[in-house]
Design a protein around this motif. Structure first.
Motif, PDB file in Angstrom:
ATOM      1  N   LEU A   6     -25.526  15.525 166.086  1.00 45.31           N
ATOM      2  CA  LEU A   6     -25.010  16.051 164.815  1.00 45.31           C
ATOM      3  C   LEU A   6     -26.158  16.131 163.827  1.00 45.31           C
ATOM      4  CD1 LEU A   6     -22.590  16.881 163.028  1.00 45.31           C
ATOM      5  CD2 LEU A   6     -22.374  14.476 162.382  1.00 45.31           C
ATOM      6  N   TYR A   7     -26.404  17.342 163.339  1.00 46.97           N
ATOM      7  CA  TYR A   7     -27.376  17.550 162.272  1.00 46.97           C
ATOM      8  C   TYR A   7     -26.580  17.452 160.972  1.00 46.97           C
ATOM      9  CZ  TYR A   7     -30.422  19.065 166.001  1.00 46.97           C
ATOM     10  OH  TYR A   7     -31.169  19.085 167.157  1.00 46.97           O
ATOM     11  N   ASP A   8     -26.894  16.444 160.182  1.00 46.49           N
ATOM     12  CA  ASP A   8     -26.065  16.228 159.003  1.00 46.49           C
ATOM     13  C   ASP A   8     -26.885  15.666 157.848  1.00 46.49           C
ATOM     14  OD1 ASP A   8     -26.403  13.542 159.733  1.00 46.49           O
ATOM     15  OD2 ASP A   8     -24.290  13.040 159.509  1.00 46.49           O
ATOM     16  N   TYR A   9     -26.219  15.433 156.753  1.00 50.26           N
ATOM     17  CA  TYR A   9     -26.827  14.790 155.594  1.00 50.26           C
ATOM     18  C   TYR A   9     -25.797  13.795 155.090  1.00 50.26           C
ATOM     19  CZ  TYR A   9     -29.007  14.196 150.994  1.00 50.26           C
ATOM     20  OH  TYR A   9     -29.586  13.662 149.877  1.00 50.26           O
ATOM     21  N   TRP A  10     -26.258  12.600 154.761  1.00 51.05           N
ATOM     22  CA  TRP A  10     -25.314  11.522 154.474  1.00 51.05           C
ATOM     23  C   TRP A  10     -24.307  11.876 153.383  1.00 51.05           C
ATOM     24  CZ3 TRP A  10     -25.471   8.542 149.800  1.00 51.05           C
ATOM     25  CH2 TRP A  10     -26.554   8.805 148.957  1.00 51.05           C
ATOM     26  N   ARG A  11     -24.762  12.643 152.374  1.00 52.97           N
ATOM     27  CA  ARG A  11     -23.875  12.927 151.258  1.00 52.97           C
ATOM     28  C   ARG A  11     -23.110  14.240 151.407  1.00 52.97           C
ATOM     29  NH1 ARG A  11     -26.595  11.352 145.513  1.00 52.97           N
ATOM     30  NH2 ARG A  11     -25.218   9.584 145.150  1.00 52.97           N
ATOM     31  N   SER A  12     -23.353  14.966 152.473  1.00 50.70           N
ATOM     32  CA  SER A  12     -22.681  16.257 152.674  1.00 50.70           C
ATOM     33  C   SER A  12     -21.223  16.035 153.067  1.00 50.70           C
ATOM     34  CB  SER A  12     -23.407  17.030 153.780  1.00 50.70           C
ATOM     35  OG  SER A  12     -22.506  17.871 154.473  1.00 50.70           O
ATOM     36  N   SER A  13     -20.307  16.601 152.271  1.00 49.36           N
ATOM     37  CA  SER A  13     -18.900  16.344 152.583  1.00 49.36           C
ATOM     38  C   SER A  13     -18.454  17.122 153.825  1.00 49.36           C
ATOM     39  CB  SER A  13     -17.987  16.584 151.387  1.00 49.36           C
ATOM     40  OG  SER A  13     -18.154  17.853 150.884  1.00 49.36           O
ATOM     41  N   GLN A 206     -22.436   4.280 154.702  1.00 46.55           N
ATOM     42  CA  GLN A 206     -22.621   3.672 156.023  1.00 46.55           C
ATOM     43  C   GLN A 206     -23.681   4.396 156.853  1.00 46.55           C
ATOM     44  OE1 GLN A 206     -21.069   0.807 156.679  1.00 46.55           O
ATOM     45  NE2 GLN A 206     -20.188   1.045 154.629  1.00 46.55           N
ATOM     46  N   VAL A 207     -23.882   5.677 156.553  1.00 43.49           N
ATOM     47  CA  VAL A 207     -24.790   6.463 157.405  1.00 43.49           C
ATOM     48  C   VAL A 207     -26.074   6.853 156.672  1.00 43.49           C
ATOM     49  CG1 VAL A 207     -22.866   7.378 158.747  1.00 43.49           C
ATOM     50  CG2 VAL A 207     -23.727   8.699 156.812  1.00 43.49           C
ATOM     51  N   LYS A 208     -26.192   6.447 155.438  1.00 48.52           N
ATOM     52  CA  LYS A 208     -27.375   6.806 154.637  1.00 48.52           C
ATOM     53  C   LYS A 208     -28.642   6.284 155.323  1.00 48.52           C
ATOM     54  CE  LYS A 208     -29.253   6.232 150.021  1.00 48.52           C
ATOM     55  NZ  LYS A 208     -29.109   5.605 148.713  1.00 48.52           N
ATOM     56  N   PRO A 209     -29.611   7.184 155.590  1.00 54.30           N
ATOM     57  CA  PRO A 209     -30.831   6.706 156.242  1.00 54.30           C
ATOM     58  C   PRO A 209     -31.587   5.739 155.330  1.00 54.30           C
ATOM     59  CG  PRO A 209     -30.771   9.120 156.144  1.00 54.30           C
ATOM     60  CD  PRO A 209     -29.640   8.618 155.307  1.00 54.30           C
ATOM     61  N   ALA A 210     -32.297   4.780 155.950  1.00 54.86           N
ATOM     62  CA  ALA A 210     -33.087   3.854 155.146  1.00 54.86           C
ATOM     63  C   ALA A 210     -34.183   4.630 154.434  1.00 54.86           C
ATOM     64  CB  ALA A 210     -33.700   2.815 156.067  1.00 54.86           C
ATOM     65  N   GLU A 211     -34.488   4.258 153.188  1.00 54.89           N
ATOM     66  CA  GLU A 211     -35.507   4.977 152.387  1.00 54.89           C
ATOM     67  C   GLU A 211     -36.893   4.679 152.941  1.00 54.89           C
ATOM     68  OE1 GLU A 211     -34.538   5.826 148.466  1.00 54.89           O
ATOM     69  OE2 GLU A 211     -32.784   6.478 149.614  1.00 54.89           O
TER      70      GLU A 211
END
Ligand SMILES: N[C@@H](CCC(=O)N[C@@H](CS)C(=O)NCC(=O)O)C(=O)O
Length: 211
Positions: A6-13, A206-211
């Protein structure tokens, strides 16, 4: 094992919808984060695979699938349990109508490219943009509240596609400090969904990548 990415972005609804559906169906997948803020979805190699340059995109069975509802439709055909849409024609139509209030009518008015266009091309300030955002989300939620059940999920005893679309949109609405007082059924359904592991584990934090 099937190679599912899955190509995604943590904040993308729209991505959040697909993460919930994958979790509900117990499908394991690899995640590739595409940062919407650094233009990585507009790079030539990604556009060649996904001409709209959006997330989500699901690589499955050797194909690149786009559009969250179309991806979920594929998942529903391939992994039928639990169903996201009823096989009963009337129930199916009702669920699609509820999901489309979010996916076709609310989200397109409020997504990042629309808000960026209002700011940069139309010269609107943040206050005007927030008013725009809350207006369109409230209009949509007003209709969805009238369509919502008095008890349970949109899907009855278990969540369905309408619930999968609702939760990310409420997450988004709360970010923009939308007043939810007029939508008690939607708030109740959102709370019930978020108690479920499939929804909890798909949440942006929960899925936000570490900075
Ligand atoms: N209708 C599409 C909407 C996809 C969409 O708007 N994705 C947003 C993030 S939620 C995006 O990729 N925006 C990048 C951009 O606008 O450039 C779907 O349901 O998948």
């Amino acid at each position: 094992m099937t190679d599912i990415t899955l190509y995604d972005y943590w904040r993308s609804s729209a991505s959040y919808r697909v993460r919930i559906a994958l979790n509900l169906k117990g499908v394991s997948y690899r995640s590739v984060s595409k940062n919407l803020l650094d233009g990585s979805t507009k790079q030539a190699d990604y556009i060649a695979r996904n001409p709209q340059g959006f997330v989500p995109m699901l690589h499955i069975d050797g194909h690149d699938l786009t559009q969250s509802l179309a991806i979920i439709d594929y998942l529903d055909a391939k992994f039928p349990e639990p169903p996201m849409v009823s096989s009963d024609p009337l129930e199916r139509s009702k669920t699609l109508a509820q999901a489309l209030v979010v996916a076709s009518d609310i989200h397109p008015m409020n997504n990042l490219r629309m808000l960026k266009y209002l700011k940069h091309e139309m010269g609107q300030n943040q206050e005007a943009i927030d008013i725009w955002y809350r207006h369109w989300v409230s209009e949509g939620f007003k209709a969805l509240e009238a369509m919502a059940p008095d008890v349970g999920f949109f899907g009855g005893d278990a969540p369905n596609l309408a619930d999968v679309c609702l939760v990310p949109q409420i997450y988004n609405a709360l970010r923009f400090e939308t007043d939810m007082a007029a939508f008690p059924k939607l708030v109740r359904i959102d709370a019930a969904c978020n108690l479920l592991k499939a929804f909890h584990d798909a949440a942006p934090e929960q899925v936000k990548p570490a900075e």
